[in-house]
Design a protein around this motif. Structure first.
Motif, PDB file in Angstrom:
ATOM      1  N   ASN A 173      20.447 -13.980 -20.451  1.00  0.00           N
ATOM      2  CA  ASN A 173      20.292 -15.382 -20.074  1.00  0.00           C
ATOM      3  C   ASN A 173      21.590 -16.173 -20.150  1.00  0.00           C
ATOM      4  O   ASN A 173      21.688 -17.271 -19.606  1.00  0.00           O
ATOM      5  CB  ASN A 173      19.239 -16.070 -20.944  1.00  0.00           C
ATOM      6  CG  ASN A 173      19.561 -15.980 -22.418  1.00  0.00           C
ATOM      7  OD1 ASN A 173      19.356 -14.927 -23.016  1.00  0.00           O
ATOM      8  ND2 ASN A 173      20.061 -17.054 -23.009  1.00  0.00           N
ATOM      9  N   PRO A 226      12.175 -16.730 -22.926  1.00  0.00           N
ATOM     10  CA  PRO A 226      11.851 -16.540 -21.510  1.00  0.00           C
ATOM     11  C   PRO A 226      12.247 -17.710 -20.619  1.00  0.00           C
ATOM     12  O   PRO A 226      12.627 -17.509 -19.462  1.00  0.00           O
ATOM     13  CB  PRO A 226      10.335 -16.350 -21.526  1.00  0.00           C
ATOM     14  CG  PRO A 226      10.035 -15.817 -22.885  1.00  0.00           C
ATOM     15  CD  PRO A 226      11.014 -16.503 -23.803  1.00  0.00           C
ATOM     16  N   ASP A 227      12.178 -18.944 -21.151  1.00  0.00           N
ATOM     17  CA  ASP A 227      12.561 -20.095 -20.323  1.00  0.00           C
ATOM     18  C   ASP A 227      14.036 -20.032 -19.964  1.00  0.00           C
ATOM     19  O   ASP A 227      14.439 -20.334 -18.819  1.00  0.00           O
ATOM     20  CB  ASP A 227      12.222 -21.419 -21.029  1.00  0.00           C
ATOM     21  CG  ASP A 227      12.906 -21.559 -22.389  1.00  0.00           C
ATOM     22  OD1 ASP A 227      13.248 -20.529 -23.002  1.00  0.00           O
ATOM     23  OD2 ASP A 227      13.092 -22.705 -22.846  1.00  0.00           O
ATOM     24  N   GLY A 233      15.695 -17.270 -19.764  1.00  0.00           N
ATOM     25  CA  GLY A 233      15.780 -16.157 -18.822  1.00  0.00           C
ATOM     26  C   GLY A 233      15.415 -16.581 -17.408  1.00  0.00           C
ATOM     27  O   GLY A 233      16.067 -16.168 -16.437  1.00  0.00           O
ATOM     28  N   GLU A 234      14.392 -17.394 -17.286  1.00  0.00           N
ATOM     29  CA  GLU A 234      13.984 -17.867 -15.957  1.00  0.00           C
ATOM     30  C   GLU A 234      15.066 -18.749 -15.340  1.00  0.00           C
ATOM     31  O   GLU A 234      15.316 -18.687 -14.130  1.00  0.00           O
ATOM     32  CB  GLU A 234      12.665 -18.641 -16.054  1.00  0.00           C
ATOM     33  CG  GLU A 234      11.463 -17.798 -16.469  1.00  0.00           C
ATOM     34  CD  GLU A 234      11.051 -16.782 -15.404  1.00  0.00           C
ATOM     35  OE1 GLU A 234      11.582 -16.838 -14.276  1.00  0.00           O
ATOM     36  OE2 GLU A 234      10.183 -15.937 -15.709  1.00  0.00           O
ATOM     37  N   ALA A 252      17.731 -16.425 -14.128  1.00  0.00           N
ATOM     38  CA  ALA A 252      17.297 -15.752 -12.902  1.00  0.00           C
ATOM     39  C   ALA A 252      17.403 -16.688 -11.707  1.00  0.00           C
ATOM     40  O   ALA A 252      17.812 -16.279 -10.609  1.00  0.00           O
ATOM     41  CB  ALA A 252      15.867 -15.250 -13.054  1.00  0.00           C
ATOM     42  N   ALA A 253      17.053 -17.951 -11.909  1.00  0.00           N
ATOM     43  CA  ALA A 253      17.142 -18.929 -10.819  1.00  0.00           C
ATOM     44  C   ALA A 253      18.591 -19.122 -10.380  1.00  0.00           C
ATOM     45  O   ALA A 253      18.881 -19.242  -9.179  1.00  0.00           O
ATOM     46  CB  ALA A 253      16.540 -20.262 -11.268  1.00  0.00           C
ATOM     47  N   ASP A 277      19.584 -16.058  -8.425  1.00  0.00           N
ATOM     48  CA  ASP A 277      18.904 -16.068  -7.131  1.00  0.00           C
ATOM     49  C   ASP A 277      19.519 -17.086  -6.179  1.00  0.00           C
ATOM     50  O   ASP A 277      19.578 -16.864  -4.964  1.00  0.00           O
ATOM     51  CB  ASP A 277      17.416 -16.377  -7.347  1.00  0.00           C
ATOM     52  CG  ASP A 277      16.591 -16.168  -6.083  1.00  0.00           C
ATOM     53  OD1 ASP A 277      16.575 -15.033  -5.586  1.00  0.00           O
ATOM     54  OD2 ASP A 277      15.992 -17.147  -5.593  1.00  0.00           O
ATOM     55  N   GLU A 291      13.735  -9.774 -12.698  1.00  0.00           N
ATOM     56  CA  GLU A 291      12.505  -9.787 -13.481  1.00  0.00           C
ATOM     57  C   GLU A 291      12.869 -10.251 -14.885  1.00  0.00           C
ATOM     58  O   GLU A 291      13.834  -9.755 -15.472  1.00  0.00           O
ATOM     59  CB  GLU A 291      11.944  -8.365 -13.504  1.00  0.00           C
ATOM     60  CG  GLU A 291      10.755  -8.098 -14.357  1.00  0.00           C
ATOM     61  CD  GLU A 291      10.402  -6.610 -14.345  1.00  0.00           C
ATOM     62  OE1 GLU A 291       9.654  -6.203 -15.231  1.00  0.00           O
ATOM     63  OE2 GLU A 291      10.897  -5.868 -13.470  1.00  0.00           O
ATOM     64  N   VAL A 292      12.156 -11.207 -15.422  1.00  0.00           N
ATOM     65  CA  VAL A 292      12.433 -11.728 -16.757  1.00  0.00           C
ATOM     66  C   VAL A 292      11.365 -11.241 -17.722  1.00  0.00           C
ATOM     67  O   VAL A 292      10.168 -11.365 -17.446  1.00  0.00           O
ATOM     68  CB  VAL A 292      12.478 -13.271 -16.757  1.00  0.00           C
ATOM     69  CG1 VAL A 292      12.685 -13.800 -18.181  1.00  0.00           C
ATOM     70  CG2 VAL A 292      13.584 -13.777 -15.839  1.00  0.00           C
ATOM     71  N   ARG A 293      11.808 -10.687 -18.849  1.00  0.00           N
ATOM     72  CA  ARG A 293      10.881 -10.226 -19.881  1.00  0.00           C
ATOM     73  C   ARG A 293      11.383 -10.666 -21.253  1.00  0.00           C
ATOM     74  O   ARG A 293      12.588 -10.665 -21.516  1.00  0.00           O
ATOM     75  CB  ARG A 293      10.718  -8.712 -19.850  1.00  0.00           C
ATOM     76  CG  ARG A 293       9.922  -8.222 -18.655  1.00  0.00           C
ATOM     77  CD  ARG A 293       9.662  -6.724 -18.710  1.00  0.00           C
ATOM     78  NE  ARG A 293       8.830  -6.307 -17.596  1.00  0.00           N
ATOM     79  CZ  ARG A 293       7.506  -6.266 -17.626  1.00  0.00           C
ATOM     80  NH1 ARG A 293       6.869  -6.589 -18.740  1.00  0.00           N
ATOM     81  NH2 ARG A 293       6.827  -5.899 -16.564  1.00  0.00           N
ATOM     82  N   GLU A 294      10.457 -11.016 -22.109  1.00  0.00           N
ATOM     83  CA  GLU A 294      10.799 -11.479 -23.455  1.00  0.00           C
ATOM     84  C   GLU A 294      11.181 -10.303 -24.343  1.00  0.00           C
ATOM     85  O   GLU A 294      10.477  -9.302 -24.418  1.00  0.00           O
ATOM     86  CB  GLU A 294       9.628 -12.229 -24.075  1.00  0.00           C
ATOM     87  CG  GLU A 294       9.931 -12.793 -25.457  1.00  0.00           C
ATOM     88  CD  GLU A 294       8.773 -13.613 -26.010  1.00  0.00           C
ATOM     89  OE1 GLU A 294       8.891 -14.096 -27.158  1.00  0.00           O
ATOM     90  OE2 GLU A 294       7.759 -13.770 -25.300  1.00  0.00           O
TER      91      GLU A 294
END
Length: 305
Positions: free
Chosen positions: A23, A48-49, A51-52, A55-56, A59, A68-71
């Motif tokens: 992240n 995870p937040d 990580g998202e 990812a954004a 992207d 893919e995001v995983r905790e």
């Protein structure tokens, strides 16, 4: 070696990769680099937040990125177990595991399982993760362990492995980074002994400007040390993007051999483009590595090879 950059990463469209601590900092740049070359990247993140959000950002830069995001909380063996189970259920196999996440020079704390935090996160969590994902790693896959130039100051005292009798935050960090290299080299020895077609390699970023350095001063509540660290980053450090290059080289280049170690090729390996570098004789000690492996199995309850 010529100046190797992100543009030199080979096509990774057939690669399924896990990157811990993806992240922010080096992990984010490693995930970004792999995704830019077509890999499917599992961003393993404690939050995870965050990580998202990472990812954004990837992207946005690479709209075709497969992410893919995983905790994953490496300070909890239960979290490691849940993460590995989820990845194994979601994917037929893995091609790359980048053990990147870490903490540096923080006040003494313990993980959920009672380990000193730096050893617990930087080494034992990744040891357990590698073991729990081991059967999912395909033939020809790689495990990349991210160490540090601080491994040179590392030493082991198995009678006080968790720093319960005394604690120095930098000595504890150095020990954990030495453990990363001992693990990487011992894993390759065991792969070779069993005839397993996988590569265990290591890398370090030199002195890269990331939020890793700020965590210790923040947890100590030291504004002065935080300002000093930020000043040092501005004057000496290279960017996290450049600091991730040795990891990306180790993870992707076809000329990499099991047991190799990569870092910046500049002055004192603090900055520069990736080159194969040397580590201490202590990091290559098979007796010390074997004892660390035995103790790691005992503490984590994870056995492989």
């Amino acid at each position: 070696m010529t100046r190797w950059t992100l543009d030199d990463i080979p096509d990774q469209s057939a690669t399924c990769a896990v990157v811990t601590g993806a992240n922010s900092g080096l992990g984010f740049e490693t995930a970004r680099g792999l995704a830019s070359a077509g890999a499917h990247v599992v961003l393993a993140c404690r939050r995870p937040d965050a990580g998202e959000a990472a990812a954004a950002a990837i992207d946005e830069a690479f709209p075709d990125a497969s992410l893919e995001v995983r905790e994953l909380d490496l300070a909890s063996l239960d979290s490691v177990k849940r993460f590995a189970r989820g990845v194994r259920q979601a994917h037929d196999g893995l091609d790359l595991l980048v053990n990147n996440a870490g903490v540096m020079a923080i006040p003494r704390r313990e993980t959920a399982d009672g380990f000193e935090m730096q050893l617990g996160v930087n080494h034992l969590g990744h040891f357990a993760l590698t073991g729990r994902l081991f059967d999912a790693l395909r033939r020809g896959s790689r495990v990349v362990s991210v160490s540090s130039i601080y491994h040179r100051q590392g030493a082991f005292d198995f009678d006080d492995l968790q720093w319960e009798d005394s604690y120095d935050k930098w000595d504890a960090y150095a020990r954990s980074k030495l453990a990363n290299l001992l693990f990487a080299y011992e894993l390759q020895r065991r792969l070779d002994a069993e005839g397993v077609e996988m590569k265990s390699v290591a890398a370090h970023p030199g002195y890269a400007a990331t939020n890793l350095q700020s965590r210790g001063p923040k947890e100590m509540g030291s504004r002065l040390r935080l300002l000093a660290m930020k000043a040092a980053n501005a004057l000496v450090a290279q960017s996290a993007r450049k600091g991730a290059l040795p990891t990306l080289y180790a993870a992707t280049m076809p000329d990499v051999e099991g047991g190799d170690y990569y870092g910046p090729g500049g002055f004192r390996e603090l900055r520069g483009y990736p080159e194969q570098v040397a580590s201490t004789e202590r990091s290559k000690d098979p007796v010390l590595a074997g004892e660390l492996w035995r103790v790691s199995e005992e503490l984590t309850g994870v056995s492989f090879l």
